[in-house]
Write an enzyme that holds these catalytic residues in place. Structure first.
Site, PDB file in Angstrom:
ATOM      1  N   GLY A 153       1.977   2.156  11.099  1.00 46.00           N
ATOM      2  CA  GLY A 153       3.561   3.338  10.531  1.00 46.00           C
ATOM      3  C   GLY A 153       4.238   3.427  11.971  1.00 46.00           C
ATOM      4  O   GLY A 153       5.104   4.846  11.366  1.00 46.00           O
ATOM      5  N   GLU A 155      -5.358  -4.672  10.613  1.00 48.30           N
ATOM      6  CA  GLU A 155      -4.511  -3.893  10.862  1.00 48.30           C
ATOM      7  C   GLU A 155      -4.652  -3.298  11.786  1.00 48.30           C
ATOM      8  O   GLU A 155      -5.280  -2.370  11.869  1.00 48.30           O
ATOM      9  CB  GLU A 155      -4.697  -2.291   9.586  1.00 48.30           C
ATOM     10  CG  GLU A 155      -4.581  -3.524   8.139  1.00 48.30           C
ATOM     11  CD  GLU A 155      -3.440  -2.594   7.073  1.00 48.30           C
ATOM     12  OE1 GLU A 155      -2.497  -2.858   6.308  1.00 48.30           O
ATOM     13  OE2 GLU A 155      -4.499  -1.346   7.023  1.00 48.30           O
ATOM     14  N   HIS A 175      -9.689   1.540   5.245  1.00 48.23           N
ATOM     15  CA  HIS A 175      -8.549   1.624   5.736  1.00 48.23           C
ATOM     16  C   HIS A 175      -9.020   2.697   6.477  1.00 48.23           C
ATOM     17  O   HIS A 175      -9.223   3.227   6.590  1.00 48.23           O
ATOM     18  CB  HIS A 175      -7.626   2.091   4.670  1.00 48.23           C
ATOM     19  CG  HIS A 175      -5.815   1.836   5.135  1.00 48.23           C
ATOM     20  ND1 HIS A 175      -5.729   2.643   6.261  1.00 48.23           N
ATOM     21  CD2 HIS A 175      -4.758   1.228   5.177  1.00 48.23           C
ATOM     22  CE1 HIS A 175      -4.514   2.653   6.492  1.00 48.23           C
ATOM     23  NE2 HIS A 175      -3.698   1.702   6.522  1.00 48.23           N
ATOM     24  N   SER A 215       3.550  -2.192   9.850  1.00 47.05           N
ATOM     25  CA  SER A 215       4.601  -2.267  10.170  1.00 47.05           C
ATOM     26  C   SER A 215       5.261  -3.587  10.233  1.00 47.05           C
ATOM     27  O   SER A 215       6.756  -4.186  10.444  1.00 47.05           O
ATOM     28  CB  SER A 215       4.949  -2.482  11.667  1.00 47.05           C
ATOM     29  OG  SER A 215       4.765  -0.920  11.912  1.00 47.05           O
ATOM     30  N   ASN A 251       0.570  -1.118   0.284  1.00 46.08           N
ATOM     31  CA  ASN A 251      -0.072   0.041  -0.126  1.00 46.08           C
ATOM     32  C   ASN A 251       0.995   1.317  -0.251  1.00 46.08           C
ATOM     33  O   ASN A 251       1.577   1.418   1.083  1.00 46.08           O
ATOM     34  CB  ASN A 251      -1.240   0.342   1.522  1.00 46.08           C
ATOM     35  CG  ASN A 251      -1.811   1.433   1.469  1.00 46.08           C
ATOM     36  OD1 ASN A 251      -1.869   1.974   0.130  1.00 46.08           O
ATOM     37  ND2 ASN A 251      -2.217   1.300   2.738  1.00 46.08           N
ATOM     38  N   GLU A 267      -7.050   4.681   8.029  1.00 51.12           N
ATOM     39  CA  GLU A 267      -6.846   6.451   7.738  1.00 51.12           C
ATOM     40  C   GLU A 267      -7.640   6.779   6.542  1.00 51.12           C
ATOM     41  O   GLU A 267      -8.191   8.405   6.578  1.00 51.12           O
ATOM     42  CB  GLU A 267      -5.174   6.752   6.301  1.00 51.12           C
ATOM     43  CG  GLU A 267      -3.853   6.125   6.937  1.00 51.12           C
ATOM     44  CD  GLU A 267      -3.316   5.751   6.357  1.00 51.12           C
ATOM     45  OE1 GLU A 267      -2.916   5.286   5.082  1.00 51.12           O
ATOM     46  OE2 GLU A 267      -2.192   5.358   7.547  1.00 51.12           O
ATOM     47  N   LYS A 309       0.332   4.290  -0.217  1.00 49.54           N
ATOM     48  CA  LYS A 309      -0.850   5.833   0.132  1.00 49.54           C
ATOM     49  C   LYS A 309      -0.189   6.720  -0.487  1.00 49.54           C
ATOM     50  O   LYS A 309      -0.362   6.619  -1.597  1.00 49.54           O
ATOM     51  CB  LYS A 309      -0.413   5.561   1.616  1.00 49.54           C
ATOM     52  CG  LYS A 309      -0.125   4.081   2.534  1.00 49.54           C
ATOM     53  CD  LYS A 309       0.144   4.906   4.092  1.00 49.54           C
ATOM     54  CE  LYS A 309      -0.019   3.352   4.900  1.00 49.54           C
ATOM     55  NZ  LYS A 309      -0.203   3.049   6.324  1.00 49.54           N
TER      56      LYS A 309
HETATM   57  P1  PGA Z   1       2.370   0.340   7.637  1.00 46.99           P
HETATM   58  O1  PGA Z   1       1.147   0.454   6.996  1.00 46.99           O
HETATM   59  O2  PGA Z   1       3.619  -0.939   7.057  1.00 46.99           O
HETATM   60  O3  PGA Z   1       3.403   1.381   7.388  1.00 46.99           O
HETATM   61  O4  PGA Z   1       2.529  -0.035   9.096  1.00 46.99           O
HETATM   62  C1  PGA Z   1       0.093  -0.589   6.595  1.00 46.99           C
HETATM   63  C2  PGA Z   1      -0.961  -0.352   6.754  1.00 46.99           C
HETATM   64  O5  PGA Z   1      -1.196   0.782   7.056  1.00 46.99           O
HETATM   65  O6  PGA Z   1      -1.483  -1.129   5.361  1.00 46.99           O
END
Ligand code: PGA
Length: 248
Positions: free
Chosen positions: A172, A166, A94, A212, A9, A96, A11
């Protein structure tokens, strides 16, 4: 057998020129064909990704879509347009998007159904906050989300739905859920699908862990019985680490 799926992803990262470089680099690595590799760049780079990855097994996914197929929805992208480009997956719900763009479970459910109707495969995200985890409400939260987001689906739909667990506190932040905690929640999600849609659906549905994930922890995470893949943000933005993830 559920085919493992590692999805990157991106983003809101990588301009057109940067995406071109990254995709060319990814193509230089030998990726395990037994694993489904997916890149999910921003909308404006989807056509580029399809073009550059044409002669590979790497699939392309979008990070969002509208539930309507056309019309007066300024700034939105139709699932029909994505399908026409050859996009296979669409990340939906997601955290976000839920947090910064106010997406509700009701809206996400409309999107999930629309993707399936339009021949796209949703990667449906769910997961709890740190507060919810610490107060012992993680499973309740995921249950509420999935019951609403998957409402109205049929057993057959689970050939095409991927669920990504998640935990928000692991996204992140560098903090990964332990492989055992991730497995516990993914097993719970499978049992939930079983309770709602039956055994067949629960055996078919692929469940990813996200938060992560990196080359150093992917192997342990992928060794778990109920974890069929990973949804990866940061570590998918470099060709070498993406290849290491796919080749776990
Ligand atoms: P990350 O993000 O691997 O940077 O923690 C995962 C995601 O939001 O899909």
């Amino acid at each position: 057998m559920r085919k493992p799926i590692i999805a990157g992803n991106w983003k809101m990262n990588k301009s057109y020129s940067e995406a071109k470089i990254l995709l060319e680099e990814i193509k230089r690595f030998d990726l395990n064909k037994e694993v489904e590799a997916v890149v999910c760049p921003p909308f404006i780079n989807l056509a580029l990704a399809k073009e550059l990855l044409e002669d590979t097994n790497i699939e392309v996914g979008a990070q969002n879509a509208h539930f309507e197929t056309s019309g007066a929805f300024t700034g939105e992208v139709s699932p029909v347009f994505l399908k026409d480009l050859g996009v296979k997956y669409v990340i939906l719900g997601h955290s976000e998007r839920r947090e910064y763009f106010g997406e509700s479970d009701e809206l996400i459910n409309k999107k999930v159904k629309s993707m399936l109707e339009n021949g796209l495969l949703p990667i449906l995200c769910c997961g709890e906050t740190l507060e919810e985890r610490e107060s012992g409400k993680a499973k309740d939260k995921v249950k509420v989300q999935l019951e609403a987001d998957l409402k109205g689906l049929s057993v057959e739909d689970f050939d095409n739905v991927v669920i990504a667990y998640e935990p928000i506190w692991a996204i992140g932040t560098g903090k990964t859920a332990s492989a055992d905690d991730a497995e516990e929640m993914c097993a719970y999600i499978r049992s939930l699908v079983k309770a709602l849609f039956g055994d067949e659906a629960s055996q078919k549905v692929r469940i990813q862990y996200g938060g992560s994930v990196k080359p150093s922890n992917v192997k342990e995470i992928m060794s778990k019985e109920n974890i069929d893949g990973a949804l990866v943000g940061g570590a998918s933005l470099e060709a070498e680490s993406f290849s290491q993830l796919v080749n776990f």
